[in-house]
Design a protein around this motif. Sequence first.
Motif, PDB file in Angstrom:
ATOM      1  N   GLY A 183      46.866  35.363  -1.981  1.00 29.04           N
ATOM      2  CA  GLY A 183      46.051  34.249  -2.542  1.00 29.04           C
ATOM      3  C   GLY A 183      45.838  33.233  -1.562  1.00 29.04           C
ATOM      4  O   GLY A 183      46.750  32.732  -0.590  1.00 29.04           O
ATOM      5  N   ASP A 184      44.744  32.319  -1.553  1.00 30.06           N
ATOM      6  CA  ASP A 184      44.538  30.932  -1.049  1.00 30.06           C
ATOM      7  C   ASP A 184      45.629  30.061  -1.095  1.00 30.06           C
ATOM      8  O   ASP A 184      46.024  29.313  -0.345  1.00 30.06           O
ATOM      9  CB  ASP A 184      43.326  30.345  -1.293  1.00 30.06           C
ATOM     10  CG  ASP A 184      42.150  31.235  -1.006  1.00 30.06           C
ATOM     11  OD1 ASP A 184      41.993  31.552   0.440  1.00 30.06           O
ATOM     12  OD2 ASP A 184      41.373  31.976  -1.698  1.00 30.06           O
ATOM     13  N   CYS A 185      46.443  30.060  -2.431  1.00 37.30           N
ATOM     14  CA  CYS A 185      47.480  29.473  -2.732  1.00 37.30           C
ATOM     15  C   CYS A 185      48.437  30.204  -3.558  1.00 37.30           C
ATOM     16  O   CYS A 185      47.823  31.166  -4.104  1.00 37.30           O
ATOM     17  CB  CYS A 185      47.175  27.969  -3.479  1.00 37.30           C
ATOM     18  SG  CYS A 185      46.639  28.238  -5.058  1.00 37.30           S
ATOM     19  N   VAL A 186      49.744  29.910  -3.568  1.00 43.43           N
ATOM     20  CA  VAL A 186      50.685  30.979  -4.280  1.00 43.43           C
ATOM     21  C   VAL A 186      51.551  30.069  -5.284  1.00 43.43           C
ATOM     22  O   VAL A 186      51.819  28.831  -4.724  1.00 43.43           O
ATOM     23  CB  VAL A 186      51.552  31.600  -3.388  1.00 43.43           C
ATOM     24  CG1 VAL A 186      52.615  32.421  -4.219  1.00 43.43           C
ATOM     25  CG2 VAL A 186      50.616  32.475  -2.543  1.00 43.43           C
ATOM     26  N   LYS A 226      38.037  30.811  -4.691  1.00 38.47           N
ATOM     27  CA  LYS A 226      39.401  30.915  -4.273  1.00 38.47           C
ATOM     28  C   LYS A 226      40.266  31.669  -5.233  1.00 38.47           C
ATOM     29  O   LYS A 226      40.224  31.713  -6.313  1.00 38.47           O
ATOM     30  CB  LYS A 226      39.857  29.421  -4.106  1.00 38.47           C
ATOM     31  CG  LYS A 226      39.119  28.474  -3.161  1.00 38.47           C
ATOM     32  CD  LYS A 226      39.744  27.259  -3.140  1.00 38.47           C
ATOM     33  CE  LYS A 226      39.176  26.324  -2.148  1.00 38.47           C
ATOM     34  NZ  LYS A 226      39.533  24.801  -2.202  1.00 38.47           N
ATOM     35  N   LEU A 227      41.254  32.450  -4.475  1.00 42.38           N
ATOM     36  CA  LEU A 227      42.192  33.360  -5.129  1.00 42.38           C
ATOM     37  C   LEU A 227      43.342  32.752  -5.391  1.00 42.38           C
ATOM     38  O   LEU A 227      44.014  32.214  -4.312  1.00 42.38           O
ATOM     39  CB  LEU A 227      42.250  34.445  -4.233  1.00 42.38           C
ATOM     40  CG  LEU A 227      43.430  35.665  -5.019  1.00 42.38           C
ATOM     41  CD1 LEU A 227      43.142  35.980  -5.991  1.00 42.38           C
ATOM     42  CD2 LEU A 227      43.624  36.783  -3.868  1.00 42.38           C
ATOM     43  N   VAL A 248      39.683  29.823 -18.334  1.00 43.68           N
ATOM     44  CA  VAL A 248      38.891  28.729 -18.245  1.00 43.68           C
ATOM     45  C   VAL A 248      38.771  28.066 -16.931  1.00 43.68           C
ATOM     46  O   VAL A 248      38.317  27.054 -16.647  1.00 43.68           O
ATOM     47  CB  VAL A 248      39.384  27.833 -19.231  1.00 43.68           C
ATOM     48  CG1 VAL A 248      39.004  28.571 -20.761  1.00 43.68           C
ATOM     49  CG2 VAL A 248      40.782  27.501 -19.301  1.00 43.68           C
ATOM     50  N   LEU A 249      39.370  28.646 -15.987  1.00 45.25           N
ATOM     51  CA  LEU A 249      39.449  28.160 -14.623  1.00 45.25           C
ATOM     52  C   LEU A 249      38.640  28.739 -13.645  1.00 45.25           C
ATOM     53  O   LEU A 249      38.474  29.957 -13.760  1.00 45.25           O
ATOM     54  CB  LEU A 249      40.949  27.942 -14.096  1.00 45.25           C
ATOM     55  CG  LEU A 249      42.041  27.117 -14.521  1.00 45.25           C
ATOM     56  CD1 LEU A 249      43.368  27.520 -14.241  1.00 45.25           C
ATOM     57  CD2 LEU A 249      41.780  25.830 -14.808  1.00 45.25           C
ATOM     58  N   PRO A 250      38.139  27.770 -12.514  1.00 42.72           N
ATOM     59  CA  PRO A 250      37.094  28.616 -11.880  1.00 42.72           C
ATOM     60  C   PRO A 250      37.715  29.218 -10.409  1.00 42.72           C
ATOM     61  O   PRO A 250      37.411  28.912  -9.150  1.00 42.72           O
ATOM     62  CB  PRO A 250      36.293  27.278 -11.073  1.00 42.72           C
ATOM     63  CG  PRO A 250      37.309  26.210 -11.197  1.00 42.72           C
ATOM     64  CD  PRO A 250      38.154  26.537 -12.411  1.00 42.72           C
ATOM     65  N   TYR A 251      38.757  29.940 -10.787  1.00 39.11           N
ATOM     66  CA  TYR A 251      39.532  30.631  -9.608  1.00 39.11           C
ATOM     67  C   TYR A 251      39.593  32.239 -10.198  1.00 39.11           C
ATOM     68  O   TYR A 251      39.757  32.505 -11.311  1.00 39.11           O
ATOM     69  CB  TYR A 251      40.842  30.192  -9.821  1.00 39.11           C
ATOM     70  CG  TYR A 251      40.810  28.719  -9.098  1.00 39.11           C
ATOM     71  CD1 TYR A 251      40.774  28.364  -7.825  1.00 39.11           C
ATOM     72  CD2 TYR A 251      41.089  27.692 -10.005  1.00 39.11           C
ATOM     73  CE1 TYR A 251      40.784  26.971  -7.425  1.00 39.11           C
ATOM     74  CE2 TYR A 251      41.111  26.363  -9.823  1.00 39.11           C
ATOM     75  CZ  TYR A 251      41.047  26.042  -8.719  1.00 39.11           C
ATOM     76  OH  TYR A 251      40.867  24.688  -8.181  1.00 39.11           O
ATOM     77  N   ARG A 252      39.953  33.072  -8.971  1.00 35.85           N
ATOM     78  CA  ARG A 252      40.054  34.440  -9.246  1.00 35.85           C
ATOM     79  C   ARG A 252      41.877  34.370  -8.978  1.00 35.85           C
ATOM     80  O   ARG A 252      42.219  33.447  -8.530  1.00 35.85           O
ATOM     81  CB  ARG A 252      39.760  35.338  -8.391  1.00 35.85           C
ATOM     82  CG  ARG A 252      38.100  35.401  -7.928  1.00 35.85           C
ATOM     83  CD  ARG A 252      37.701  36.411  -7.074  1.00 35.85           C
ATOM     84  NE  ARG A 252      37.813  35.741  -5.681  1.00 35.85           N
ATOM     85  CZ  ARG A 252      38.674  36.134  -4.753  1.00 35.85           C
ATOM     86  NH1 ARG A 252      39.277  37.525  -4.981  1.00 35.85           N
ATOM     87  NH2 ARG A 252      38.821  35.841  -3.444  1.00 35.85           N
ATOM     88  N   TYR A 253      42.395  35.151  -9.849  1.00 32.81           N
ATOM     89  CA  TYR A 253      43.864  35.123  -9.648  1.00 32.81           C
ATOM     90  C   TYR A 253      44.548  36.412  -9.946  1.00 32.81           C
ATOM     91  O   TYR A 253      43.736  37.285 -10.213  1.00 32.81           O
ATOM     92  CB  TYR A 253      44.480  34.360 -10.920  1.00 32.81           C
ATOM     93  CG  TYR A 253      44.538  35.121 -12.303  1.00 32.81           C
ATOM     94  CD1 TYR A 253      45.969  35.633 -12.538  1.00 32.81           C
ATOM     95  CD2 TYR A 253      43.655  35.487 -12.891  1.00 32.81           C
ATOM     96  CE1 TYR A 253      46.112  36.424 -13.909  1.00 32.81           C
ATOM     97  CE2 TYR A 253      43.625  36.235 -14.152  1.00 32.81           C
ATOM     98  CZ  TYR A 253      44.830  36.753 -14.581  1.00 32.81           C
ATOM     99  OH  TYR A 253      44.920  37.289 -15.794  1.00 32.81           O
ATOM    100  N   ASN A 254      45.672  36.937  -9.484  1.00 29.18           N
ATOM    101  CA  ASN A 254      46.630  37.794  -9.810  1.00 29.18           C
ATOM    102  C   ASN A 254      47.791  37.603  -9.988  1.00 29.18           C
ATOM    103  O   ASN A 254      48.361  36.610  -9.554  1.00 29.18           O
ATOM    104  CB  ASN A 254      46.385  39.062  -8.345  1.00 29.18           C
ATOM    105  CG  ASN A 254      46.728  38.386  -7.304  1.00 29.18           C
ATOM    106  OD1 ASN A 254      47.745  37.852  -6.888  1.00 29.18           O
ATOM    107  ND2 ASN A 254      46.015  38.764  -6.042  1.00 29.18           N
ATOM    108  N   THR A 255      48.599  38.384 -10.792  1.00 24.03           N
ATOM    109  CA  THR A 255      50.030  37.916 -10.886  1.00 24.03           C
ATOM    110  C   THR A 255      50.896  38.973 -10.221  1.00 24.03           C
ATOM    111  O   THR A 255      50.598  40.326 -10.591  1.00 24.03           O
ATOM    112  CB  THR A 255      50.461  37.963 -12.515  1.00 24.03           C
ATOM    113  OG1 THR A 255      49.354  37.152 -13.118  1.00 24.03           O
ATOM    114  CG2 THR A 255      51.784  37.608 -12.602  1.00 24.03           C
ATOM    115  N   ILE A 256      51.866  38.765  -9.581  1.00 21.92           N
ATOM    116  CA  ILE A 256      52.669  39.735  -8.787  1.00 21.92           C
ATOM    117  C   ILE A 256      54.218  39.448  -9.597  1.00 21.92           C
ATOM    118  O   ILE A 256      54.844  38.524  -9.409  1.00 21.92           O
ATOM    119  CB  ILE A 256      53.037  39.218  -7.476  1.00 21.92           C
ATOM    120  CG1 ILE A 256      51.586  39.298  -6.596  1.00 21.92           C
ATOM    121  CG2 ILE A 256      53.986  40.197  -6.712  1.00 21.92           C
ATOM    122  CD1 ILE A 256      51.430  38.784  -5.070  1.00 21.92           C
TER     123      ILE A 256
END
Length: 308
Positions: free
Chosen positions: A87-90, A3-4, A31-39
């Motif tokens: 993302g799947d959540c924001v 998940k993103l 250390v979290l099982p997520y992909r991420y991006n910062t806007i």
Amino acid sequence: MTKLVSVVVPVYNEKDNVVLLSQTLRDTFAVLPYRYNTIFVDDGSTDGTADVIRRLAAENKHVRYISFSRNFGHQAALKAGLDMADGDCVISMDGDMQHPPELIPVMLQKWEEGYDVVYTLRREDENLSYFKRTTSNAFYSMLNRLSDITIEKGAADFRLLNRNVVEVVRNFQESDLFFRGLVKWSGFKQLGIEYDPAKRNSGVSKYTFKKMMRFALQGITSFSTKPLYAAIYLGFVFSLLALLYIPYVLYSYWMGHVISGWASIIVTIAFFGGMQLMILGIIGLYLGKLFMQSKKRPIYIVKESNIS
């Protein structure tokens, strides 16, 4: 697929904080099982914040940015970030490091448990001045009394939104945005969690007393027409007082204590002044609604972005 998570950060003159925040978010998600991006949404900064964010984006593939043509305000910057987030959540948070990134794993856990909205409630900071604590409490009390929604004391713009909620929020086209109320108004399954605000890493708060007052009025008028009704009621009160004044005028006339012309002028001014206020309140009730819907200016203007 993993998940993103998109993290939206509105910033205004925060050049000394964005690098630290970006690093902290990278460490948090490592250390979290997520992909991420910062806007990062630069709200027309004048201190070189945009240049710092641009360099961060060149060095870090997780960093995206939006730069406004001028300062449009925190809520408009938040709207732009939500509009561009994929993302799947924001998660939205401020760029001054007072919203602790350490709370993000807890928010994500609650999201996985099925909550569509995980919002945060700031515990009262005893170090704040008595004036600021009093005005903050008065704001939430007044907002809840005058509107049809209930916002808990200490509610902040540090929250997690599920994708379905983001899609709803993206369709809002109100010019006076107040996300604390809009998210609450939208419904869905929501949960509030408390946090202790961290100390600002650098710089000063951008919320002056004038801006806080404007924000308060914006929140109240975005979810209530009761102030306009108050004008109507006030008009009725003045009209009633004018009517009650008539017996006194008659008494003064018969007792010979009246000044020539004074009674008729006072009664006329009081009565028609009340009637005018009542009528203006009624007109304002409809005109205010039409006025807010008739303006179709963009909420913000993007000057530069690395988001396609």
